[in-house]
Write an enzyme that holds these catalytic residues in place. Structure first.
Site, PDB file in Angstrom:
ATOM      1  N   LYS A  95      -6.720   7.259   4.983  1.00 12.78           N
ATOM      2  CA  LYS A  95      -6.872   8.714   5.050  1.00 12.78           C
ATOM      3  C   LYS A  95      -8.341   9.153   5.046  1.00 12.78           C
ATOM      4  CE  LYS A  95      -2.434  10.171   4.655  1.00 12.78           C
ATOM      5  NZ  LYS A  95      -1.671   9.229   3.873  1.00 12.78           N
ATOM      6  N   GLU A 117      -3.403  20.096   2.724  1.00 11.80           N
ATOM      7  CA  GLU A 117      -2.082  19.894   2.139  1.00 11.80           C
ATOM      8  C   GLU A 117      -2.014  18.447   1.666  1.00 11.80           C
ATOM      9  OE1 GLU A 117      -2.737  19.284   5.256  1.00 11.80           O
ATOM     10  OE2 GLU A 117      -1.786  17.318   5.474  1.00 11.80           O
ATOM     11  N   SER A 384      -2.180  -0.097   5.643  1.00  8.61           N
ATOM     12  CA  SER A 384      -2.788   1.240   5.628  1.00  8.61           C
ATOM     13  C   SER A 384      -3.352   1.630   4.271  1.00  8.61           C
ATOM     14  CB  SER A 384      -1.755   2.272   6.087  1.00  8.61           C
ATOM     15  OG  SER A 384      -0.558   2.155   5.327  1.00  8.61           O
TER      16      SER A 384
HETATM   17  C1  LIG Z   1      -0.330   8.844   4.132  1.00  4.17           C
HETATM   18  C2  LIG Z   1      -0.113   7.399   4.267  1.00  4.17           C
HETATM   19  C3  LIG Z   1       0.662   6.853   5.320  1.00  4.17           C
HETATM   20  C4  LIG Z   1       1.421   7.684   6.313  1.00  4.17           C
HETATM   21  O1  LIG Z   1       0.641   8.511   7.112  1.00  4.17           O
HETATM   22  P1  LIG Z   1       0.334   8.189   8.631  1.00  4.17           P
HETATM   23  O2  LIG Z   1      -0.342   9.414   9.110  1.00  4.17           O
HETATM   24  O3  LIG Z   1       1.627   7.921   9.329  1.00  4.17           O
HETATM   25  O4  LIG Z   1      -0.560   7.008   8.673  1.00  4.17           O
HETATM   26  C5  LIG Z   1       0.757   5.482   5.429  1.00  4.17           C
HETATM   27  N1  LIG Z   1       0.143   4.662   4.544  1.00  4.17           N
HETATM   28  C6  LIG Z   1      -0.582   5.144   3.513  1.00  4.17           C
HETATM   29  C7  LIG Z   1      -1.212   4.172   2.560  1.00  4.17           C
HETATM   30  C8  LIG Z   1      -0.742   6.524   3.344  1.00  4.17           C
HETATM   31  O5  LIG Z   1      -1.466   6.992   2.313  1.00  4.17           O
END
Ligand SMILES: *Cc1c(COP(=O)(O)O)cnc(C)c1O
Length: 400
Positions: A95, A117, A384
């Site tokens: 993020k 948000e 992610s």
């Molecule tokens: C917010 C989040 C996601 C999902 O958001 P995307 O916009 O689909 O990437 C996935 N993994 C983590 C660790 C997140 O914090």
């Protein structure tokens, strides 16, 4: 399949084929047009790119490693598995790539106040972090239910100097928080920039967020060519709004040999209100500024969703994903809560990495698919985020 002209998409009004666009009240048109103009100017300004790269490197911790998961590879007995380690970034997830890009844009536009948000709080924390760093006033809208579920992240945002506003409308979760943020933006647009957290919403957000996240795929492509001297056979990423997935996929879209798999939240199975897999039970609709696949009932009312991972728990998916699915360029599947929890534990024990529950959905899809692949294949899984935020929740679900 014909090559996809990635540089030319979407069209001038933000359409990815039948998806995307700008479905907003008149009052939001001016701020969106102004943002679009400023963004395109910044995107082509070497000074802006230089500054962004500087902070991504020095503050966020880029480039992230592309790590060969040796024990996981051996255990699954299939392809050679690499993990793109976005979990190692400052604040613990991808993020921050987007939050950093947007706050530099806000600074350039002369804004002094940031709003955002947040659902689980990851995007709120990333936004509060970059706001603290650049000395901007920061207000985070968060559903009251989410505030209670994610009390630690609420406190974290407050420590960073942000004001957290609990939203009490409707179901008191992410959808209502987005509505409040949009209302604030209309009222305070002169001073305020809205940092939207995923590849969703009215144009130019889906395109802009994707471009701020494509650093994931740009790095991964360079790294795999360095390590293996060939492209991967398969990319896997989880899909909430879709920003980490499109960030990984986008730089590979013209490489026809590279297959891609987006993994949605299957929750407790594909039954109404028990999952958040928009491509399984969803249909075409408009929500919060854009046209895409949405979980809705026959009257167009947004359905309740469920996932063990808050970051994937949203009724709509980013428009570019809907378009890539129509082209058969990206395949979309889902993992259930149970599969994600198993993958969470497996990665912890085999690799010493505790992944976010969101990312665990991508690992679960790998576990399912690996046995059907060749040992000569290469797979990149996007990690992610890290799972520290999820430990207390998992402790309630899995007894050790
Ligand atoms: C917010 C989040 C996601 C999902 O958001 P995307 O916009 O689909 O990437 C996935 N993994 C983590 C660790 C997140 O914090």
């Amino acid at each position: 399949m014909s090559a996809i002209a990635t540089e030319s998409l979407p069209d001038a009004r933000g359409h990815f084929g039948a998806y995307g666009g700008r479905f907003v009240p008149e009052t939001l048109m001016h701020p969106l047009l102004q943002l679009e103009e400023e963004y395109f100017r910044a995107q082509h300004d070497p000074e802006f790119q230089r500054e962004l790269n500087y902070y991504l490197r020095e503050f966020c911790g880029r480039p992230t490693p592309l790590y060969f998961a040796e024990r996981l590879t051996r255990e699954l007995g299939g392809p050679k598995v690499y993990l793109k380690r976005e979990d190692l970034l400052h604040t613990g997830a991808h993020k921050i790539n987007n939050a950093m890009g947007q706050i530099l844009l806000a600074k350039r536009m002369g804004k002094t106040r940031i709003i955002a948000e947040t659902g689980a709080g990851q995007h709120g924390v990333a936004t509060a972090t970059v706001s603290a760093m650049f000395g901007m006033k920061c207000v985070i809208y968060m559903g009251e239910v989410d505030c209670a579920r994610q009390a630690l992240n609420v406190y974290r945002m407050k420590m960073l100097g942000a004001e957290v506003v609990p939203v009490t409308a409707g179901q008191k979760t992410l959808k209502e928080a987005v509505n409040e943020a949009m209302r604030d933006w209309v009222t305070n647009v002169r001073s305020t920039h809205y940092i939207l957290g995923t590849a969703y919403g009215a144009h130019p957000y889906p395109l802009m967020v994707r471009n701020f996240q494509r650093v994931i795929g740009d790095e991964a492509r360079r790294q795999i060519l360095e390590k293996e001297e060939r492209l991967p056979n398969l990319l896997i990423a989880c899909v909430g709004g879709g920003s980490n997935a499109i960030g990984l996929f986008y730089p590979f879209l013209n490489d026809a040999s590279v297959k891609m798999l987006g993994v949605e939240a299957g929750g407790e199975g594909i039954k109404p209100e028990k999952h958040a897999a928009r491509f399984q039970g969803g249909s075409l609709g408009v929500l919060q500024g854009t046209q895409s696949y949405i979980l809705q009932d026959e009257f167009g009312q947004i359905q309740l969703t469920h996932s063990v991972s808050a970051g994937l728990d949203y009724a709509a998916v980013g428009p570019e994903h809907a378009w890539l699915r129509d082209q058969n360029r990206v395949e979309y599947s889902y993992a259930t809560d149970e599969q994600a929890l198993n993958a969470f534990m497996k990665l912890a024990r085999l690799e010493g990495i505790i992944p976010a529950l969101e990312s665990s959905h991508a690992v679960a899809a790998l576990i399912e698919r690996a046995p059907k692949m060749s040992k000569d294949d290469l797979v990149i899984v996007n990690l992610s985020g890290r799972g520290d935020k999820d430990v207390s929740q998992v402790a309630n679900l899995v007894k050790l």
